[in-house]
Design a protein around this motif. Structure first.
Motif, PDB file in Angstrom:
ATOM      1  N   GLU A 198       0.437  -0.697   0.000  1.00 43.02           N
ATOM      2  CA  GLU A 198       0.350   0.407  -0.259  1.00 43.02           C
ATOM      3  C   GLU A 198       0.404   0.713   0.256  1.00 43.02           C
ATOM      4  O   GLU A 198       1.711   0.788  -0.025  1.00 43.02           O
ATOM      5  N   ASN A 199       0.176   2.504  -0.506  1.00 43.15           N
ATOM      6  CA  ASN A 199       1.426   3.442  -0.697  1.00 43.15           C
ATOM      7  C   ASN A 199       0.903   4.074   0.664  1.00 43.15           C
ATOM      8  O   ASN A 199       0.080   5.094   1.350  1.00 43.15           O
ATOM      9  N   GLU A 200       2.503   5.040   0.658  1.00 39.03           N
ATOM     10  CA  GLU A 200       1.739   5.643   2.506  1.00 39.03           C
ATOM     11  C   GLU A 200       1.973   6.781   2.453  1.00 39.03           C
ATOM     12  O   GLU A 200       1.236   7.892   3.358  1.00 39.03           O
ATOM     13  N   ARG A 201       1.837   7.062   1.259  1.00 35.64           N
ATOM     14  CA  ARG A 201       1.826   8.491   0.418  1.00 35.64           C
ATOM     15  C   ARG A 201       0.645   9.127   0.467  1.00 35.64           C
ATOM     16  O   ARG A 201       0.035  10.573  -0.159  1.00 35.64           O
ATOM     17  N   LEU A 202      -0.458   8.307   0.037  1.00 33.30           N
ATOM     18  CA  LEU A 202      -1.467   9.036  -0.366  1.00 33.30           C
ATOM     19  C   LEU A 202      -2.846   8.645   0.490  1.00 33.30           C
ATOM     20  O   LEU A 202      -2.365   7.802   1.294  1.00 33.30           O
ATOM     21  N   ILE A 203      -3.672   8.903  -0.205  1.00 38.69           N
ATOM     22  CA  ILE A 203      -4.574   9.096   0.994  1.00 38.69           C
ATOM     23  C   ILE A 203      -5.983   9.015   0.022  1.00 38.69           C
ATOM     24  O   ILE A 203      -6.150   8.970  -1.191  1.00 38.69           O
TER      25      ILE A 203
ATOM     26  N   VAL B  10       5.415   7.149   9.752  1.00 38.59           N
ATOM     27  CA  VAL B  10       3.991   6.356   9.634  1.00 38.59           C
ATOM     28  C   VAL B  10       3.790   5.746   8.473  1.00 38.59           C
ATOM     29  O   VAL B  10       4.698   4.432   7.530  1.00 38.59           O
ATOM     30  N   ASP B  11       2.844   4.531   8.751  1.00 44.69           N
ATOM     31  CA  ASP B  11       3.171   3.401   7.993  1.00 44.69           C
ATOM     32  C   ASP B  11       2.065   3.117   6.709  1.00 44.69           C
ATOM     33  O   ASP B  11       2.096   3.690   5.737  1.00 44.69           O
ATOM     34  N   ILE B  12       0.476   2.807   7.385  1.00 43.39           N
ATOM     35  CA  ILE B  12      -0.469   3.166   6.385  1.00 43.39           C
ATOM     36  C   ILE B  12      -1.830   4.505   7.358  1.00 43.39           C
ATOM     37  O   ILE B  12      -1.912   4.261   7.486  1.00 43.39           O
ATOM     38  N   PRO B  13      -1.702   5.514   5.928  1.00 50.72           N
ATOM     39  CA  PRO B  13      -2.567   6.701   5.926  1.00 50.72           C
ATOM     40  C   PRO B  13      -3.886   6.420   6.528  1.00 50.72           C
ATOM     41  O   PRO B  13      -4.617   6.897   5.711  1.00 50.72           O
ATOM     42  N   SER B  14      -4.363   5.331   7.336  1.00 50.03           N
ATOM     43  CA  SER B  14      -6.109   5.967   7.462  1.00 50.03           C
ATOM     44  C   SER B  14      -5.844   6.360   8.703  1.00 50.03           C
ATOM     45  O   SER B  14      -5.560   5.897   9.868  1.00 50.03           O
ATOM     46  N   THR B  15      -6.920   7.530   9.035  1.00 49.72           N
ATOM     47  CA  THR B  15      -6.645   8.483   9.775  1.00 49.72           C
ATOM     48  C   THR B  15      -8.278   8.289  10.657  1.00 49.72           C
ATOM     49  O   THR B  15      -9.837   8.115   9.834  1.00 49.72           O
ATOM     50  N   THR B  16      -8.162   8.542  11.650  1.00 53.39           N
ATOM     51  CA  THR B  16      -9.815   9.035  12.502  1.00 53.39           C
ATOM     52  C   THR B  16      -9.685  10.338  13.171  1.00 53.39           C
ATOM     53  O   THR B  16      -8.743  11.042  13.639  1.00 53.39           O
ATOM     54  N   THR B  17     -10.612  10.971  13.057  1.00 49.64           N
ATOM     55  CA  THR B  17     -10.374  12.437  13.503  1.00 49.64           C
ATOM     56  C   THR B  17     -11.531  12.792  15.448  1.00 49.64           C
ATOM     57  O   THR B  17     -11.989  11.867  15.367  1.00 49.64           O
ATOM     58  N   TYR B  18     -10.713  13.079  16.177  1.00 49.86           N
ATOM     59  CA  TYR B  18     -11.421  13.330  17.638  1.00 49.86           C
ATOM     60  C   TYR B  18     -11.164  14.610  18.619  1.00 49.86           C
ATOM     61  O   TYR B  18     -10.192  14.844  17.904  1.00 49.86           O
ATOM     62  N   THR B  19     -11.394  14.343  19.420  1.00 45.74           N
ATOM     63  CA  THR B  19     -11.458  15.868  20.200  1.00 45.74           C
ATOM     64  C   THR B  19     -10.771  15.726  21.216  1.00 45.74           C
ATOM     65  O   THR B  19     -10.584  15.164  22.175  1.00 45.74           O
ATOM     66  N   THR B  20     -10.145  16.978  21.846  1.00 48.55           N
ATOM     67  CA  THR B  20      -9.619  17.079  23.072  1.00 48.55           C
ATOM     68  C   THR B  20      -9.764  18.297  23.397  1.00 48.55           C
ATOM     69  O   THR B  20      -9.698  18.890  23.197  1.00 48.55           O
ATOM     70  N   SER B  21      -8.822  18.110  25.336  1.00 47.17           N
ATOM     71  CA  SER B  21      -9.088  19.172  25.595  1.00 47.17           C
ATOM     72  C   SER B  21      -6.977  19.034  25.705  1.00 47.17           C
ATOM     73  O   SER B  21      -6.656  18.573  26.144  1.00 47.17           O
ATOM     74  N   HIS B  22      -6.635  20.564  25.551  1.00 47.17           N
ATOM     75  CA  HIS B  22      -5.218  20.812  26.135  1.00 47.17           C
ATOM     76  C   HIS B  22      -5.959  22.454  26.862  1.00 47.17           C
ATOM     77  O   HIS B  22      -6.413  23.249  26.561  1.00 47.17           O
ATOM     78  N   VAL B  23      -4.552  22.905  28.371  1.00 50.08           N
ATOM     79  CA  VAL B  23      -4.821  23.186  28.242  1.00 50.08           C
ATOM     80  C   VAL B  23      -3.280  24.307  28.295  1.00 50.08           C
ATOM     81  O   VAL B  23      -2.067  23.716  28.198  1.00 50.08           O
ATOM     82  N   SER B  24      -3.667  25.997  27.570  1.00 52.32           N
ATOM     83  CA  SER B  24      -2.781  26.395  27.442  1.00 52.32           C
ATOM     84  C   SER B  24      -2.798  27.583  28.013  1.00 52.32           C
ATOM     85  O   SER B  24      -3.466  28.596  28.547  1.00 52.32           O
ATOM     86  N   GLU B  25      -1.009  28.608  27.743  1.00 48.77           N
ATOM     87  CA  GLU B  25      -1.704  29.937  28.932  1.00 48.77           C
ATOM     88  C   GLU B  25      -1.220  30.939  27.256  1.00 48.77           C
ATOM     89  O   GLU B  25      -0.560  30.789  26.498  1.00 48.77           O
TER      90      GLU B  25
END
Length: 516
Positions: free
Chosen positions: A191-196, A412-427
């Motif tokens: 499989e090609n790791e550079r394509l989606i 990167v191996d195989i670019p199968s992606t999942t989108t998720y949300t997270t909380s991040h504390v910043s100044e």
């Protein structure tokens, strides 16, 4: 006559392997035996996609034995490096002519189920790719491949095991340990790791170029750095001992007083001029990149095809099917929060040739006699090397961005992606005011000025690429010194030392550079 000649060469390879398969258990590889059964080979293919790769590879070997033009097409397309590697995307060559009709017709003629089965395989694996690898010591490469006299064997790159299902040009099938590299003509199906593809939710968010579209599937680059038309290896650069004069001035200005180098670079702020508007003259770049620690451990971390050690326990001499990958692909996630609401994650990808990242020393293992002799390589020594990158990331304006950036690396191996949300504390810095007489917003005061910094939690949408090898994170702060000293090097004189960061697996620099 040509068919007879190629068949005879293939048979010689088969005879050679039969005569020497018992001898691979000698010397350093005392636990390795290349003699495998049909069951050993069959058990490696579990999913429909994997079975399809096997059927395609078997048909490819037969077709290459028949067609010189097919071999010429694969060689020529590999040399074009459309994705900055010697990859050949099958759907891009399937309609090209050979002496037996179109490429896809030739492959289908050697495939059980014919064209219907080929379409099924491609539908389940649209980025099916043929890699023409560069093997150690110039033993084989796209440029040296003699298509008129050499019919390559084919290895199949799977993601659940480091062992290589290997189809000899005779049609015989073996399982090759992952720490063995051939010195004879061999291609890779993967499989090609550079394509989606357009069935990935990330596809619509990318502004990269579409490589292929036929109404049934769309394929585009995962990052512009993989696109030879947009980024022909231009992300690599050679560092000099000089830096931009304004960066060295910032170092001099703040040697004796407490202040931020980037205050001067982005806002022209000094102790004598404490207020200033934002300047877009500089941008942050990913610079130095280096794997840290023991070379063997570093190489194993990114060359291992599977993160499940129970699938294929690591043998002595390494567990690396590195030759089947071509170049490594890395993902870097830059997470920076925004004052205006949700944060922002920027993902960049870049390819690296193994010999640019490591100094690799091989041992040769010659097996067989006379015409049947073949050579395999195993890695004997590995040392880390420093790679110099030039990848733009962000203009760091504190009026709308947090004072820190979290930098995370993955292989990167195989670019199968999942989108998720997270909380991040910043100044966040809050010392910004509108200067009505000048009609511009200015940063007021060095560092945080007279204002108190704010700490906020932001919700961020992040992209996770399944199957990646995590390489750790580190935090870069706006207030970090860009230059941390000056050093002298024999023969090169003095040079500025840029601050570096470490994730535990990767050492890198995140440095401002002038862009205008």
């Amino acid at each position: 006559m040509k068919k007879t000649c190629f068949f005879s060469l293939a048979m010689l390879s088969a005879i050679m392997f039969t005569s020497c398969e018992q001898e691979y258990s000698t010397q350093e590889e005392t636990t390795v035996n290349l003699k495998t059964t049909t069951g050993d080979f069959d058990r490696l293919f579990v999913t429909p996609k994997e079975v399809g790769m096997r059927l395609f590879s078997e048909a490819l070997v037969t077709s290459m034995n028949q067609s010189v033009q097919l071999r010429q097409i694969i060689k020529q397309k590999a040399l074009e490096e459309f994705n900055n590697d010697n990859d050949v995307l099958f759907v891009m060559i399937k309609d090209l002519p050979t002496e037996y009709g179109k490429v896809q017709n030739l492959i289908a003629s050697n495939l059980p189920g014919g064209m219907s089965k080929l379409n099924e395989i491609i539908s389940g694996n649209p980025t099916l790719t043929i890699l023409v690898p560069t093997l150690p010591e110039k033993s084989f490469s796209p440029s040296t491949w003699d298509v008129n006299g050499e019919v390559p064997s084919v290895g199949i790159r799977l993601t659940r095991t480091n062992n290589i299902p290997f189809i000899w040009n005779s049609g015989d099938e073996q399982v090759i340990p992952g720490n063995y590299t051939p010195d004879f003509p061999a291609l890779v199906v993967k499989e090609n790791e550079r394509l989606i593809t357009d069935n990935d939710p990330l596809y619509q968010k990318l502004s990269t170029r579409v490589v292929y579209s036929d109404g049934l599937v769309g394929i585009k680059f995962l990052d512009d750095l993989f696109d030879a038309q947009r980024s022909p290896q231009s992300y690599l650069y050679m560092r000099t001992r000089h830096v931009d004069e304004k960066i060295s001035d910032a170092y001099s200005l703040y040697q004796e007083i407490d202040g931020w180098h980037r205050d001067y670079l982005y806002y022209n702020i000094t102790s004598g001029t404490p207020n200033g508007p934002m300047s877009n003259d500089f941008k942050e770049f990913l610079g130095k990149f280096k794997m840290v620690g023991d070379g063997y451990a570093a190489y194993d971390l990114i060359a291992d095809q599977t993160d499940d050690p129970s699938v294929n326990p690591k043998p002595e001499g390494g567990n690396w099917a590195h030759w089947t990958e071509g170049q490594f692909e890395f993902q870097v996630s830059f997470l920076i929060n925004s004052t205006g609401g949700s944060g922002e994650e920027t993902n960049r990808y870049f390819p690296v040739r193994p010999d640019d990242l490591f100094q690799l020393t091989y041992s040769k293992h010659e097996k067989g006699k006379w015409f049947w002799k073949k050579t395999w390589y195993t890695l004997d020594d590995i040392d880390n090397k420093t790679l110099l990158l030039n990848i733009p990331v962000v203009v760091w304006d504190l009026e709308d961005k947090s004072i820190e950036v979290e930098v995370t690396f993955y292989e990167v191996d195989i670019p199968s992606t999942t989108t998720y949300t997270t909380s991040h504390v910043s100044e966040f810095a809050t010392n910004f005011e509108l200067n009505t007489s000048l009609g511009e917003t200015q940063k007021v005061g060095m560092k945080f000025g007279a204002s108190a910094k704010e700490t906020n939690t932001r919700t961020i949408s992040r992209v996770m690429t399944q199957g990646n090898d995590p390489l750790g994170s580190d935090i870069v702060e706006f207030g970090d010194d860009v230059i941390v000293g000056r050093r002298n090097a024999p023969f090169f004189g003095s040079y500025w030392k840029i601050r570096s960061y470490s994730t535990g697996s990767v050492e890198f620099t995140f440095e401002p550079k002038r862009v205008q």
